[in-house]
Design a protein around this motif. Structure first.
Motif, PDB file in Angstrom:
ATOM      1  N   ALA A 162       5.567   4.483   4.450  1.00  0.00           N
ATOM      2  CA  ALA A 162       6.203   5.762   4.132  1.00  0.00           C
ATOM      3  C   ALA A 162       6.267   6.734   5.303  1.00  0.00           C
ATOM      4  CB  ALA A 162       5.476   6.413   2.965  1.00  0.00           C
ATOM      5  N   GLU A 163       5.289   6.686   6.174  1.00  0.00           N
ATOM      6  CA  GLU A 163       5.268   7.642   7.277  1.00  0.00           C
ATOM      7  C   GLU A 163       5.923   7.102   8.543  1.00  0.00           C
ATOM      8  OE1 GLU A 163       1.453   9.375   7.930  1.00  0.00           O
ATOM      9  OE2 GLU A 163       1.090   9.637   5.798  1.00  0.00           O
ATOM     10  N   ARG A 164       6.590   5.991   8.451  1.00  0.00           N
ATOM     11  CA  ARG A 164       7.225   5.380   9.610  1.00  0.00           C
ATOM     12  C   ARG A 164       8.737   5.493   9.514  1.00  0.00           C
ATOM     13  NH1 ARG A 164       3.351   3.014  12.974  1.00  0.00           N
ATOM     14  NH2 ARG A 164       1.390   3.613  12.003  1.00  0.00           N
ATOM     15  N   GLU A 165       9.367   5.738  10.654  1.00  0.00           N
ATOM     16  CA  GLU A 165      10.818   5.938  10.664  1.00  0.00           C
ATOM     17  C   GLU A 165      11.611   4.652  10.475  1.00  0.00           C
ATOM     18  OE1 GLU A 165       9.915   7.857  14.510  1.00  0.00           O
ATOM     19  OE2 GLU A 165      11.671   9.081  13.991  1.00  0.00           O
ATOM     20  N   PHE A 166      11.085   3.550  10.988  1.00  0.00           N
ATOM     21  CA  PHE A 166      11.826   2.297  10.951  1.00  0.00           C
ATOM     22  C   PHE A 166      11.167   1.241  10.066  1.00  0.00           C
ATOM     23  CE2 PHE A 166      12.797   4.313  15.058  1.00  0.00           C
ATOM     24  CZ  PHE A 166      14.165   4.446  14.922  1.00  0.00           C
ATOM     25  N   ILE A 167       9.835   1.192  10.089  1.00  0.00           N
ATOM     26  CA  ILE A 167       9.138   0.152   9.320  1.00  0.00           C
ATOM     27  C   ILE A 167       9.349   0.332   7.826  1.00  0.00           C
ATOM     28  CG2 ILE A 167       6.886  -0.817   8.710  1.00  0.00           C
ATOM     29  CD1 ILE A 167       6.013  -0.276  11.605  1.00  0.00           C
ATOM     30  N   GLY A 168       9.231   1.546   7.318  1.00  0.00           N
ATOM     31  CA  GLY A 168       9.389   1.786   5.882  1.00  0.00           C
ATOM     32  C   GLY A 168      10.717   1.295   5.329  1.00  0.00           C
ATOM     33  N   PRO A 169      11.835   1.746   5.904  1.00  0.00           N
ATOM     34  CA  PRO A 169      13.120   1.249   5.403  1.00  0.00           C
ATOM     35  C   PRO A 169      13.275  -0.260   5.568  1.00  0.00           C
ATOM     36  CG  PRO A 169      13.446   3.236   6.703  1.00  0.00           C
ATOM     37  CD  PRO A 169      12.011   2.839   6.872  1.00  0.00           C
ATOM     38  N   TRP A 170      12.740  -0.792   6.682  1.00  0.00           N
ATOM     39  CA  TRP A 170      12.887  -2.230   6.919  1.00  0.00           C
ATOM     40  C   TRP A 170      12.145  -3.043   5.865  1.00  0.00           C
ATOM     41  CZ3 TRP A 170      15.883  -5.642   8.996  1.00  0.00           C
ATOM     42  CH2 TRP A 170      15.437  -6.947   9.190  1.00  0.00           C
ATOM     43  N   ILE A 171      10.872  -2.743   5.644  1.00  0.00           N
ATOM     44  CA  ILE A 171      10.105  -3.563   4.698  1.00  0.00           C
ATOM     45  C   ILE A 171      10.511  -3.310   3.251  1.00  0.00           C
ATOM     46  CG2 ILE A 171       8.151  -3.955   6.240  1.00  0.00           C
ATOM     47  CD1 ILE A 171       6.599  -1.830   4.704  1.00  0.00           C
ATOM     48  N   SER A 172      11.272  -2.247   3.011  1.00  0.00           N
ATOM     49  CA  SER A 172      11.766  -2.024   1.645  1.00  0.00           C
ATOM     50  C   SER A 172      12.685  -3.163   1.200  1.00  0.00           C
ATOM     51  CB  SER A 172      12.472  -0.681   1.531  1.00  0.00           C
ATOM     52  OG  SER A 172      13.738  -0.717   2.177  1.00  0.00           O
ATOM     53  N   THR A 203       0.838  -1.201   0.000  1.00  0.00           N
ATOM     54  CA  THR A 203       0.000   0.000   0.000  1.00  0.00           C
ATOM     55  C   THR A 203       0.873   1.252   0.000  1.00  0.00           C
ATOM     56  OG1 THR A 203      -0.242  -0.193   2.413  1.00  0.00           O
ATOM     57  CG2 THR A 203      -1.993  -1.136   1.050  1.00  0.00           C
ATOM     58  N   ASP A 204       1.338   1.652   1.181  1.00  0.00           N
ATOM     59  CA  ASP A 204       2.122   2.901   1.244  1.00  0.00           C
ATOM     60  C   ASP A 204       3.597   2.667   1.536  1.00  0.00           C
ATOM     61  OD1 ASP A 204       2.176   2.211   3.907  1.00  0.00           O
ATOM     62  OD2 ASP A 204       1.198   4.022   4.625  1.00  0.00           O
ATOM     63  N   GLY A 205       3.977   1.410   1.693  1.00  0.00           N
ATOM     64  CA  GLY A 205       5.383   1.101   1.956  1.00  0.00           C
ATOM     65  C   GLY A 205       5.868   1.595   3.303  1.00  0.00           C
TER      66      GLY A 205
END
Length: 194
Positions: free
Chosen positions: A117-127, A113-115
């Motif tokens: 994007a608004e999270r400091e740690f989850i976004g880079p991790w799930i990338s 969905t949004d990757g």
């Protein structure tokens, strides 16, 4: 009853019904000698010890969002998952690694969905699993992520060496939460286990 009270009541029940004094004394005295490392999702619905009926000391478990394995990257930064993998393989000498994913994974859903994007740690991790968005359907994305994590395990030189020598087996498994079925990666496809 608060959540903490539930934990304490659960611990009391464990002590009364399941705590094996001799087994735990042996674990304390002899240390741990698990033969398998399981890299699982942090999801509260998918606990490897419960799923596989494992006793304390049988599995070395690493849990993180979306059961991801990063590629080998010894750069001096913080790498909790990689550190646990290193300890399990190099110090405990596990004979197998299972990357255990599951259906209805919130981490993979966020990626689609949004990757995060608004999270400091989850976004880079799930990338780490961004390639999974190329697949259609949540199961296909979840399984593609497992496949990539198994590939990333092979980027660790001491894992690749042990696998090539036949001393370490790598597995990718996907648990269908709604159906209670387990699927295994065989080659490039997932097939149900008996």
């Amino acid at each position: 009853m608060t959540e903490i009270d539930k934990l304490l009541a659960g611990f009391a029940a464990f002590r009364a019904a399941a705590f094996d004094t001799e087994h735990f004394r042996a674990l304390a005295r002899e240390g741990q000698k698990p033969r398998l490392l399981v890299i699982a999702c942090s999801d509260s619905r998918v606990d490897p010890a419960i799923l596989f009926g494992a006793q304390p000391g049988e599995l070395f478990v690493v849990r993180n969002v979306a059961n991801l394995v990063p590629p080998y990257q010894p750069d001096g930064h913080y790498h909790g998952t990689s550190a646990a993998i290193e300890f399990a393989v190099r110090d405990l000498g596990v004979a197998g690694i299972v990357v255990l994913g599951h259906s209805s994974c919130g981490g993979i859903a966020a990626l689609a969905t949004d990757g995060g994007a608004e999270r400091e740690f989850i976004g880079p991790w799930i990338s780490l699993a961004a390639h999974a968005c190329d697949h259609h359907g949540s199961a296909a994305r979840e399984q593609a992520s497992i496949r990539r994590s198994v590939e990333n395990l092979r980027s660790f030189p001491w894992i690749a060496e042990r696998e090539a020598a036949g001393a370490l087996a790598l597995h990718g498994w996907w648990f269908d939460l709604a159906e209670g079925r387990l699927w295994a990666l065989a080659g490039d496809r997932f097939s149900p286990l008996a």
